[in-house]
Structures are given as structure tokens and as C-alpha cells.
Design a protein around this motif. Structure first.
Motif, mmCIF file in Angstrom:
data_model
loop_
_atom_site.group_PDB
_atom_site.id
_atom_site.type_symbol
_atom_site.label_atom_id
_atom_site.label_comp_id
_atom_site.label_asym_id
_atom_site.label_seq_id
_atom_site.Cartn_x
_atom_site.Cartn_y
_atom_site.Cartn_z
ATOM 1 N N LEU A 20 0.825 -1.209 0.000
ATOM 2 C CA LEU A 20 0.000 0.000 0.000
ATOM 3 C C LEU A 20 0.861 1.261 0.000
ATOM 4 C CD1 LEU A 20 -2.832 -0.981 2.512
ATOM 5 C CD2 LEU A 20 -3.162 -0.287 0.125
ATOM 6 N N ALA A 21 1.885 1.260 0.826
ATOM 7 C CA ALA A 21 2.754 2.439 0.911
ATOM 8 C C ALA A 21 3.490 2.674 -0.397
ATOM 9 C CB ALA A 21 3.737 2.269 2.066
ATOM 10 N N PHE A 22 3.951 1.606 -1.048
ATOM 11 C CA PHE A 22 4.657 1.771 -2.316
ATOM 12 C C PHE A 22 3.733 2.331 -3.388
ATOM 13 C CE2 PHE A 22 6.131 0.056 -6.445
ATOM 14 C CZ PHE A 22 7.356 0.706 -6.503
ATOM 15 N N LEU A 23 2.468 1.947 -3.325
ATOM 16 C CA LEU A 23 1.500 2.426 -4.305
ATOM 17 C C LEU A 23 1.233 3.916 -4.152
ATOM 18 C CD1 LEU A 23 -0.509 1.640 -6.566
ATOM 19 C CD2 LEU A 23 -2.184 1.204 -4.766
ATOM 20 N N TRP A 24 1.148 4.416 -2.924
ATOM 21 C CA TRP A 24 0.698 5.788 -2.686
ATOM 22 C C TRP A 24 1.835 6.775 -2.494
ATOM 23 C CZ3 TRP A 24 -3.827 6.985 -4.183
ATOM 24 C CH2 TRP A 24 -4.865 6.049 -4.122
ATOM 25 N N LEU A 25 3.004 6.327 -2.090
ATOM 26 C CA LEU A 25 4.117 7.247 -1.846
ATOM 27 C C LEU A 25 4.962 7.388 -3.105
ATOM 28 C CD1 LEU A 25 5.168 5.984 1.711
ATOM 29 C CD2 LEU A 25 3.704 7.936 1.136
ATOM 30 N N ASP A 26 5.944 8.256 -3.045
ATOM 31 C CA ASP A 26 6.877 8.400 -4.159
ATOM 32 C C ASP A 26 8.263 8.708 -3.595
ATOM 33 O OD1 ASP A 26 6.729 11.048 -3.361
ATOM 34 O OD2 ASP A 26 5.508 11.688 -5.034
ATOM 35 N N GLY A 27 9.233 8.804 -4.493
ATOM 36 C CA GLY A 27 10.592 9.140 -4.092
ATOM 37 C C GLY A 27 11.182 8.115 -3.134
ATOM 38 N N SER A 32 -7.903 0.038 -18.912
ATOM 39 C CA SER A 32 -8.316 1.306 -18.306
ATOM 40 C C SER A 32 -7.270 2.404 -18.442
ATOM 41 C CB SER A 32 -8.617 1.094 -16.823
ATOM 42 O OG SER A 32 -7.430 0.739 -16.132
ATOM 43 N N GLN A 33 -6.047 2.019 -18.882
ATOM 44 C CA GLN A 33 -4.941 2.970 -18.960
ATOM 45 C C GLN A 33 -4.611 3.563 -17.582
ATOM 46 O OE1 GLN A 33 -3.169 3.449 -21.957
ATOM 47 N NE2 GLN A 33 -4.467 1.693 -22.435
ATOM 48 N N ARG A 34 -4.771 2.755 -16.545
ATOM 49 C CA ARG A 34 -4.436 3.167 -15.179
ATOM 50 C C ARG A 34 -3.364 2.221 -14.644
ATOM 51 N NH1 ARG A 34 -9.769 3.814 -11.687
ATOM 52 N NH2 ARG A 34 -8.220 4.668 -10.244
ATOM 53 N N PRO A 35 -2.094 2.623 -14.658
ATOM 54 C CA PRO A 35 -0.996 1.703 -14.354
ATOM 55 C C PRO A 35 -0.921 1.245 -12.905
ATOM 56 C CG PRO A 35 -0.178 3.937 -14.671
ATOM 57 C CD PRO A 35 -1.615 3.948 -15.087
ATOM 58 N N GLN A 36 -1.684 1.869 -12.004
ATOM 59 C CA GLN A 36 -1.636 1.429 -10.619
ATOM 60 C C GLN A 36 -2.573 0.253 -10.346
ATOM 61 O OE1 GLN A 36 -3.146 4.085 -11.724
ATOM 62 N NE2 GLN A 36 -4.904 4.714 -10.472
ATOM 63 N N LEU A 37 -3.459 -0.081 -11.290
ATOM 64 C CA LEU A 37 -4.455 -1.119 -11.046
ATOM 65 C C LEU A 37 -3.874 -2.519 -10.790
ATOM 66 C CD1 LEU A 37 -7.547 -0.440 -13.327
ATOM 67 C CD2 LEU A 37 -7.349 -0.243 -10.858
ATOM 68 N N PRO A 38 -2.746 -2.927 -11.408
ATOM 69 C CA PRO A 38 -2.261 -4.278 -11.113
ATOM 70 C C PRO A 38 -1.977 -4.526 -9.639
ATOM 71 C CG PRO A 38 -1.151 -3.417 -13.040
ATOM 72 C CD PRO A 38 -1.937 -2.287 -12.454
ATOM 73 N N ILE A 39 -1.676 -3.482 -8.882
ATOM 74 C CA ILE A 39 -1.309 -3.665 -7.482
ATOM 75 C C ILE A 39 -2.525 -4.016 -6.624
ATOM 76 C CG2 ILE A 39 -0.182 -2.589 -5.496
ATOM 77 C CD1 ILE A 39 1.678 -2.992 -7.848
ATOM 78 N N TRP A 40 -3.691 -3.483 -6.962
ATOM 79 C CA TRP A 40 -4.859 -3.648 -6.095
ATOM 80 C C TRP A 40 -5.303 -5.097 -5.937
ATOM 81 C CZ3 TRP A 40 -5.972 -0.355 -2.590
ATOM 82 C CH2 TRP A 40 -5.708 0.999 -2.777
ATOM 83 N N PRO A 41 -5.422 -5.905 -6.988
ATOM 84 C CA PRO A 41 -5.791 -7.314 -6.765
ATOM 85 C C PRO A 41 -4.769 -8.062 -5.914
ATOM 86 C CG PRO A 41 -6.098 -6.707 -9.066
ATOM 87 C CD PRO A 41 -5.364 -5.576 -8.427
ATOM 88 N N MET A 42 -3.496 -7.712 -6.045
ATOM 89 C CA MET A 42 -2.459 -8.363 -5.234
ATOM 90 C C MET A 42 -2.630 -8.046 -3.757
ATOM 91 S SD MET A 42 0.853 -7.485 -7.560
ATOM 92 C CE MET A 42 0.600 -6.992 -9.254
ATOM 93 N N LEU A 43 -2.912 -6.778 -3.454
ATOM 94 C CA LEU A 43 -3.105 -6.378 -2.064
ATOM 95 C C LEU A 43 -4.363 -7.013 -1.478
ATOM 96 C CD1 LEU A 43 -2.176 -2.592 -2.385
ATOM 97 C CD2 LEU A 43 -0.811 -4.388 -1.296
ATOM 98 N N ALA A 44 -5.424 -7.082 -2.285
ATOM 99 C CA ALA A 44 -6.655 -7.723 -1.808
ATOM 100 C C ALA A 44 -6.414 -9.193 -1.479
ATOM 101 C CB ALA A 44 -7.749 -7.575 -2.864
#
Length: 384
Positions: A283-290, A353-365
Motif C-alpha cells: 500500500l505504501a509503495f502504491l501511494w508514496l513516491d521518491g 483502463s490505462q491506469r498503471p496502478q491497477l495491477p497492485i490492487w488485486p495483489m493487495l486484496a
């Protein structure tokens, strides 16, 4: 520790390295391969996720081969097949050849996976947890070597030629196959297991597989889609650094586990703790940066490494030695099947969907859904 035991552990370690090096080279080379062969997001992700699918599909035939040939002979064949197929990926185009060679390579690794626990159960009585931790350390450092050193070290040496880079990483595995050819592993006088006997055996195999799959899903999926995710938030230049530390964290965590494994294996608490850490890191890797995202990636990598070691090392503790290979094969079939399907589904969603963050969500679920399963896990040894 005797020289013979040290030599055995060293051989297990080097074999473990090649459980992951050929797979984790792909994320680092994905931009070059995808650009040259015109692969989309799902195609690029499949360079990493297709071997993971084969780890699942090939586990049951791997158990049959172990029963038919013996663990060492099956392992020698699998290492040689993996090395040659991994090198053959560099013969593409056409893209079909790339994916065919990738699938064969994955099958070779799939046979290696249950062969190693079976060998450990027979060769390492009294120190099975240590032996598993050692070869898993080799495996997880192999992830770091493949993903973390390919761009900064190997590619400059090969003139940025991704085909030659694949060859450099692949062919040394033939040396490992040669070292494993000592003729002291006779094929057992038993009927080789069938898929039905494996999947219908100890019901805990399914729980072990689903828990192992959650850790593998987060690790392989993050590697597969890291380039797209970083590029989407303007951090494409951080790919090499993030891959380096993400995969190094797995190797470092596995090194810590070498002395700790005998005390932590076959206990619910450590598995549950690392499961929570993995989801938090994702979750943190998905939402944070740098640099904050980099720290989150390190947490994710460390947690998934420890959870994977705990589950693989628990197998020889919960079933008799003669059943370790089949139990492990079923566990890997379930776990790596999930580790293929979940990231692939996420990748297809991202592409549509052209939304590159979507692959992470099924993994976290998925990681969250297995936590109650861990809390009810039974690690008591089954009587033969």
C-alpha cells in the motif's frame, strides 16, 4: 560443521540461485525487449508472469518426475533444461519464440522447486530448516542478482545487448547441473504420484499454497509492473535503483533467516506478522513516491521473502520425509498458479483502463484475504 555438510549447503545455495535469476532478469530487460518486439503492457508483464504460471502448472509433473527418476536426476534434468531455454529467449524475434522459450524455462524451474525440498528432507536430517533457509537465501539473492545487477553491471559489459545478457546469466547454470550428477540418488521403488493423489492429499497443502501464493503474487507482480508504475508517476529514472533495493531486501531478509529459521518455522505468529507487513509495504509503495516509496518497497520485499521461507521450510516439518516432494509440489502448484493469475488480471485491467496502478490492487486484496487463513493454520506434524 563438517566440510561435507558445508559442501552440501554450498551446492544447495548455488542451485537455489537459479530458481530465480532467469525469471527476474526479465523486469530489468522489459523496456528493451518490449520496445524491440512491440509488446504491450500485458505482454511485457508476461515475461515475468509466464514463468510463474509454469511454476504452478509444472509442479505436478515435477512431482511425477521426482517419483519416476529420483530427486537428484529430476533436478539435474530440470537445471539443464532451464539454462538452455533461458538462453534461447535471446533468439527472438519472433515473439512466439520468446514466450515458448520462457514457458520451457519456467517448466524447468517448476521441477526444481519440489525437487529441492525432497532432497533436503533426505539429505539433511536434523538440519532441514537450516538447509531450506540456505537454498532459499540463494534463491532470493538470485532475485537480487537478476533484477538488481542486470542494468548497472551486466548490460554495460554486454554492450547493452539484452540477448547477450540473457546468455551470460543462463549458461553458468550448466555447471550446477554438472555438480549435481554424482550417482547417489536411485529412483525410488514406488508408484509416481498422480495429480489427483497430490491435490487430494493433506488438505493443509491448499492452505500452504494459498499463503505462499500471496507472498509470491506481491513480489512477482510488483517486479513485473514496476516499470509502468514508476513511469506513470514520472519516476522512470528510478527503475534501476528501485529494482536493486527491492530485490536486495529479499536477499538480506533471507540471510537473516538462516540462523533464525529453526526457531521461527512452523509457527503462526511469524507468518501472520510478515503477511501484515507485506500488505502495508505494498500500500505504501502504491501511494508514496521518491525515497519514501523506496523504503516501502524494501519493507514489501523483506516481508514476502521471510513469509516465503517460512512456508517452504514448514513443509518438511508437517509431513513425513517421503511425502515432502508431493506436498511441496501441490503447494507450489496452488501458490504459483495464483501468483500468475492475480497479477495478470491486474495487468489486463491496467491495459484496458490505462491506469498503471491497477495491477497492485488485486495483489493487495489477495494478501488481505489470506490473513484469516494464516491465523487458523495448523503446523502439527502428520503421522506417516
Amino acid at each position: 560443521m563438517t566440510p561435507a555438510r558445508l559442501a552440501l549447503l554450498a551446492l544447495l545455495w548455488f542451485t537455489g540461485v537459479y530458481l530465480r535469476v532467469p525469471v527476474l532478469v526479465a523486469p530489468a530487460l522489459a523496456p528493451q525487449i518490449g520496445g524491440e518486439l512491440g509488446l504491450g503492457a500485458a505482454g511485457v508483464g508476461a515475461l515475468t508472469t509466464l514463468p510463474v504460471l509454469m511454476l504452478g502448472l509444472g509442479a505436478l509433473p515435477g512431482a511425477w518426475l521426482i517419483g519416476r527418476l529420483g530427486a537428484r536426476r529430476a533436478l539435474v534434468m530440470a537445471v539443464a533444461l532451464m539454462a538452455l531455454a533461458s538462453a534461447a529467449r535471446g533468439l527472438a524475434p519472433p515473439a512466439a519464440l520468446l514466450f515458448a522459450a520462457t514457458a520451457v524455462m519456467g517448466f524447468g524451474i517448476a521441477v526444481m522447486q519440489p525437487a529441492l525440498p525432497a532432497i533436503v528432507a533426505r539429505w539433511c536430517p536434523g538440519f532441514t530448516a537450516l538447509a531450506v533457509a540456505v537454498y532459499m537465501n540463494g534463491m532470493l539473492l538470485g532475485e537480487f542478482l537478476g533484477a538488481g545487477l542486470t542494468l548497472p553491471l551486466i548490460m554495460p559489459l554486454t554492450g547493452n545487448d539484452w540477448r547477450l545478457t540473457l546468455l551470460v546469466w543462463s549458461l553458468p547454470a550448466l555447471i550446477i547441473a554438472g555438480l549435481l550428477t554424482r550417482p547417489d540418488d536411485r529412483a525410488p521403488d514406488v508408484e509416481p504420484p498422480t495429480p489427483g493423489s497430490i491435490l487430494g492429499g493433506d488438505p493443509r497443502m491448499w492452505s500452504f499454497g494459498l499463503i505462499l501464493g500471496a507472498a509470491s503474487t506481491l513480489f512477482f507482480g510488483t517486479n513485473a509492473y514496476m516499470a509502468d508504475l514508476l513511469a506513470a508517476r514520472g519516476e522512470a529514472d528510478r527503475l534501476a535503483t528501485t529494482l536493486f533495493w527491492f530485490n536486495l531486501s529479499q536477499g538480506a531478509a533471507s540471510l537473516v533467516m538462516v540462523p533464525l529459521a529453526p526457531r521461527l518455522v512452523a509457527r503462526r505468529g511469524p507468518v501472520l506478522t510478515t503477511g501484515l507487513m507485506a500488505v502495508t509495504g505494498g500500500l505504501a509503495f502504491l501511494w508514496l513516491d521518491g525515497n519514501s516509496a523506496l523504503v516501502a518497497a524494501v519493507l514489501l520485499g523483506s516481508a514476502t521473502a521471510i513469509q516465503l521461507i517460512l512456508m517452504v521450510a514448514a513443509a518438511p516439518h508437517v509431513v513425513p520425509p517421503g511425502d515432502t516432494g508431493t506436498f511441496s509440489a501441490g503447494m507450489f502448484a496452488v501458490g504459483y498458479g495464483m501468483a500468475f493469475a492475480v497479477p495478470l488480471a491486474g495487468g489486463l485491467l491496467a491495459e484496458l483502463s490505462q491506469r498503471p496502478q491497477l495491477p497492485i490492487w488485486p495483489m493487495l486484496a489477495y494478501g488481505l484475504l489470506v490473513l484469516p487463513l494464516i491465523a487458523r493454520m495448523d503446523f502439527r506434524r502428520r503421522v506417516a
